[in-house]
Write a protein that holds these residues in place. Structure first.
Motif, PDB file in Angstrom:
ATOM      1  N   TYR A   2      45.912   2.491 -11.454  1.00  0.00           N
ATOM      2  CA  TYR A   2      46.012   3.899 -11.064  1.00  0.00           C
ATOM      3  C   TYR A   2      44.671   4.612 -11.172  1.00  0.00           C
ATOM      4  CZ  TYR A   2      51.057   3.243 -11.671  1.00  0.00           C
ATOM      5  OH  TYR A   2      52.352   2.799 -11.566  1.00  0.00           O
ATOM      6  N   HIS A   3      44.655   5.799 -10.563  1.00  0.00           N
ATOM      7  CA  HIS A   3      43.556   6.736 -10.784  1.00  0.00           C
ATOM      8  C   HIS A   3      44.160   8.131 -10.781  1.00  0.00           C
ATOM      9  CE1 HIS A   3      39.244   7.700 -10.913  1.00  0.00           C
ATOM     10  NE2 HIS A   3      39.630   8.847 -10.366  1.00  0.00           N
ATOM     11  N   VAL A   4      44.070   8.818 -11.919  1.00  0.00           N
ATOM     12  CA  VAL A   4      44.672  10.141 -12.074  1.00  0.00           C
ATOM     13  C   VAL A   4      43.632  11.216 -11.758  1.00  0.00           C
ATOM     14  CG1 VAL A   4      45.819  11.721 -13.654  1.00  0.00           C
ATOM     15  CG2 VAL A   4      46.240   9.259 -13.838  1.00  0.00           C
ATOM     16  N   LEU A   5      43.903  12.026 -10.754  1.00  0.00           N
ATOM     17  CA  LEU A   5      42.955  13.055 -10.327  1.00  0.00           C
ATOM     18  C   LEU A   5      42.899  14.238 -11.285  1.00  0.00           C
ATOM     19  CD1 LEU A   5      43.644  13.201  -6.476  1.00  0.00           C
ATOM     20  CD2 LEU A   5      41.797  11.995  -7.665  1.00  0.00           C
ATOM     21  N   GLY A   6      44.018  14.523 -11.937  1.00  0.00           N
ATOM     22  CA  GLY A   6      44.069  15.697 -12.803  1.00  0.00           C
ATOM     23  C   GLY A   6      44.397  16.970 -12.052  1.00  0.00           C
ATOM     24  N   GLY A   7      44.994  16.803 -10.854  1.00  0.00           N
ATOM     25  CA  GLY A   7      45.365  17.961 -10.038  1.00  0.00           C
ATOM     26  C   GLY A   7      45.125  17.675  -8.572  1.00  0.00           C
TER      27      GLY A   7
ATOM     28  N   LYS B  91      47.882  -8.868 -15.721  1.00  0.00           N
ATOM     29  CA  LYS B  91      49.065  -8.996 -14.875  1.00  0.00           C
ATOM     30  C   LYS B  91      49.078  -7.959 -13.748  1.00  0.00           C
ATOM     31  CE  LYS B  91      51.967 -10.917 -18.561  1.00  0.00           C
ATOM     32  NZ  LYS B  91      53.215 -10.764 -19.355  1.00  0.00           N
ATOM     33  N   ARG B  92      48.112  -7.014 -13.787  1.00  0.00           N
ATOM     34  CA  ARG B  92      48.036  -5.995 -12.755  1.00  0.00           C
ATOM     35  C   ARG B  92      46.990  -6.394 -11.721  1.00  0.00           C
ATOM     36  NH1 ARG B  92      51.846  -1.949 -14.590  1.00  0.00           N
ATOM     37  NH2 ARG B  92      51.234  -0.966 -12.643  1.00  0.00           N
ATOM     38  N   ASP B  93      47.248  -6.035 -10.473  1.00  0.00           N
ATOM     39  CA  ASP B  93      46.303  -6.304  -9.396  1.00  0.00           C
ATOM     40  C   ASP B  93      45.206  -5.244  -9.438  1.00  0.00           C
ATOM     41  OD1 ASP B  93      44.916  -6.873  -7.111  1.00  0.00           O
ATOM     42  OD2 ASP B  93      46.663  -6.995  -5.802  1.00  0.00           O
ATOM     43  N   GLN B  94      44.064  -5.592  -9.959  1.00  0.00           N
ATOM     44  CA  GLN B  94      42.958  -4.660 -10.132  1.00  0.00           C
ATOM     45  C   GLN B  94      42.300  -4.284  -8.807  1.00  0.00           C
ATOM     46  OE1 GLN B  94      42.146  -3.371 -13.159  1.00  0.00           O
ATOM     47  NE2 GLN B  94      43.663  -4.597 -14.248  1.00  0.00           N
ATOM     48  N   ARG B  95      42.714  -4.943  -7.730  1.00  0.00           N
ATOM     49  CA  ARG B  95      42.120  -4.666  -6.417  1.00  0.00           C
ATOM     50  C   ARG B  95      42.820  -3.525  -5.692  1.00  0.00           C
ATOM     51  NH1 ARG B  95      43.099 -10.334  -3.777  1.00  0.00           N
ATOM     52  NH2 ARG B  95      45.127  -9.765  -4.683  1.00  0.00           N
ATOM     53  N   VAL B  96      43.955  -3.082  -6.234  1.00  0.00           N
ATOM     54  CA  VAL B  96      44.737  -2.018  -5.595  1.00  0.00           C
ATOM     55  C   VAL B  96      44.801  -0.816  -6.530  1.00  0.00           C
ATOM     56  CG1 VAL B  96      46.965  -1.379  -4.595  1.00  0.00           C
ATOM     57  CG2 VAL B  96      46.109  -3.722  -4.356  1.00  0.00           C
ATOM     58  N   ILE B  97      44.358   0.333  -6.050  1.00  0.00           N
ATOM     59  CA  ILE B  97      44.346   1.566  -6.850  1.00  0.00           C
ATOM     60  C   ILE B  97      45.284   2.591  -6.226  1.00  0.00           C
ATOM     61  CG2 ILE B  97      42.948   3.468  -7.737  1.00  0.00           C
ATOM     62  CD1 ILE B  97      40.496   1.677  -7.511  1.00  0.00           C
ATOM     63  N   CYS B  98      46.215   3.088  -7.017  1.00  0.00           N
ATOM     64  CA  CYS B  98      47.113   4.147  -6.563  1.00  0.00           C
ATOM     65  C   CYS B  98      46.604   5.474  -7.130  1.00  0.00           C
ATOM     66  CB  CYS B  98      48.546   3.892  -7.029  1.00  0.00           C
ATOM     67  SG  CYS B  98      49.731   5.137  -6.434  1.00  0.00           S
ATOM     68  N   VAL B  99      46.249   6.384  -6.241  1.00  0.00           N
ATOM     69  CA  VAL B  99      45.708   7.688  -6.643  1.00  0.00           C
ATOM     70  C   VAL B  99      46.856   8.676  -6.785  1.00  0.00           C
ATOM     71  CG1 VAL B  99      44.136   9.564  -6.012  1.00  0.00           C
ATOM     72  CG2 VAL B  99      43.579   7.186  -5.406  1.00  0.00           C
ATOM     73  N   VAL B 100      46.970   9.286  -7.951  1.00  0.00           N
ATOM     74  CA  VAL B 100      48.050  10.242  -8.207  1.00  0.00           C
ATOM     75  C   VAL B 100      47.477  11.544  -8.768  1.00  0.00           C
ATOM     76  CG1 VAL B 100      49.805   8.473  -8.590  1.00  0.00           C
ATOM     77  CG2 VAL B 100      48.459   9.316 -10.526  1.00  0.00           C
ATOM     78  N   GLU B 101      48.324  12.584  -8.739  1.00  0.00           N
ATOM     79  CA  GLU B 101      47.892  13.900  -9.198  1.00  0.00           C
ATOM     80  C   GLU B 101      47.765  13.974 -10.707  1.00  0.00           C
ATOM     81  OE1 GLU B 101      49.484  18.532  -9.074  1.00  0.00           O
ATOM     82  OE2 GLU B 101      50.250  17.060  -7.651  1.00  0.00           O
ATOM     83  N   ASP B 102      48.810  13.566 -11.419  1.00  0.00           N
ATOM     84  CA  ASP B 102      48.740  13.629 -12.876  1.00  0.00           C
ATOM     85  C   ASP B 102      49.529  12.510 -13.527  1.00  0.00           C
ATOM     86  OD1 ASP B 102      51.447  14.418 -12.997  1.00  0.00           O
ATOM     87  OD2 ASP B 102      50.917  16.530 -12.960  1.00  0.00           O
ATOM     88  N   ILE B 103      49.562  12.516 -14.849  1.00  0.00           N
ATOM     89  CA  ILE B 103      50.129  11.430 -15.638  1.00  0.00           C
ATOM     90  C   ILE B 103      51.633  11.281 -15.409  1.00  0.00           C
ATOM     91  CG2 ILE B 103      50.550  10.690 -18.025  1.00  0.00           C
ATOM     92  CD1 ILE B 103      47.743  12.274 -18.485  1.00  0.00           C
ATOM     93  N   ARG B 104      52.317  12.396 -15.122  1.00  0.00           N
ATOM     94  CA  ARG B 104      53.760  12.329 -14.872  1.00  0.00           C
ATOM     95  C   ARG B 104      54.063  11.460 -13.662  1.00  0.00           C
ATOM     96  NH1 ARG B 104      54.721  18.682 -14.761  1.00  0.00           N
ATOM     97  NH2 ARG B 104      52.759  18.413 -13.615  1.00  0.00           N
TER      98      ARG B 104
END
Length: 205
Positions: free
Chosen positions: A105-110, A77-90
């Motif tokens: 998503y893609h979590v950078l870890g900082g 159900k998620r659009d695998q073609r779009v990635i949102c890059v964020v700093e952490d899990i919060r």
């Protein structure tokens, strides 16, 4: 702070090591637990130990997961073609609560921070590049980073890494105040910022 019991002092000291918890708050929490039945403290301890032992990080996006790959990454159900890059899990939790984003998503870890000696090599940036390179249908990377100097530096670095690939690179709209952290934004503001995202401007070009 003087304690009538060494055991109480030790408990307060350990709880006060948690972020945002001072010794007065730690004392209040410990005293609360002491007033409850022992099974409540045991349940709390068990939940924390169980989480510490069994929670994993998704090998694809690096968010917390019960499995090797998280539910978001495996959802059809998620659009695998779009990635949102964020700093952490919060930040993942904050964005999910808006119900306005349906990609992955893609979590950078900082974020990159020379002052704290955090360089790109300490973050999950190379795995992001690999996802874009090997993902045959990736069409957009959203830079969902907090509008701080460190966040902007990280966004600029990622943009340079991805500039030769035929994808759209966008950033969440700046309805979020400079220096603001995503996790503290209200859901309406954050949701609107994602929905009205704009192309990332690379000032080097």
């Amino acid at each position: 702070m003087n304690f009538p019991s060494k055991l109480l002092e030790e408990a307060v000291l350990e709880v006060s090591k948690l972020p945002g918890i001072g010794k007065k708050t730690a004392l209040r929490l410990v005293l609360h637990l002491l007033k409850k039945e022992s099974k409540d403290s045991e349940s709390l301890a068990h939940a924390l130990l169980n989480a510490r032992e069994h929670i994993q990080y998704c090998k694809k996006c690096h968010t917390i997961s019960d499995e090797t790959v998280c539910d978001i990454c495996t959802s059809n159900k998620r659009d695998q073609r779009v990635i949102c890059v964020v700093e952490d899990i919060r930040d993942v939790l904050a964005i999910e609560n808006t119900n306005q984003y349906f990609g992955v998503y893609h979590v950078l870890g900082g974020v990159i921070s020379p002052m704290e000696r955090i360089g790109p090599e300490k973050l999950n940036i190379e795995s992001l590049i690999e996802r874009v390179v090997t993902g045959t249908e990736i069409k957009e990377v959203i830079l969902g980073l907090s509008p701080t100097m460190e966040g902007d530096t990280t966004a600029f670095f990622i943009t340079k890494k991805l500039k030769n690939y035929p994808i759209r690179i966008s950033t969440i709209a700046r309805g979020i105040p400079f220096g603001g952290e995503l996790e503290y934004m209200d859901e309406v503001t954050l949701g609107r910022s994602i929905a009205t995202r704009t192309l990332f401007e690379n000032k080097e070009d």
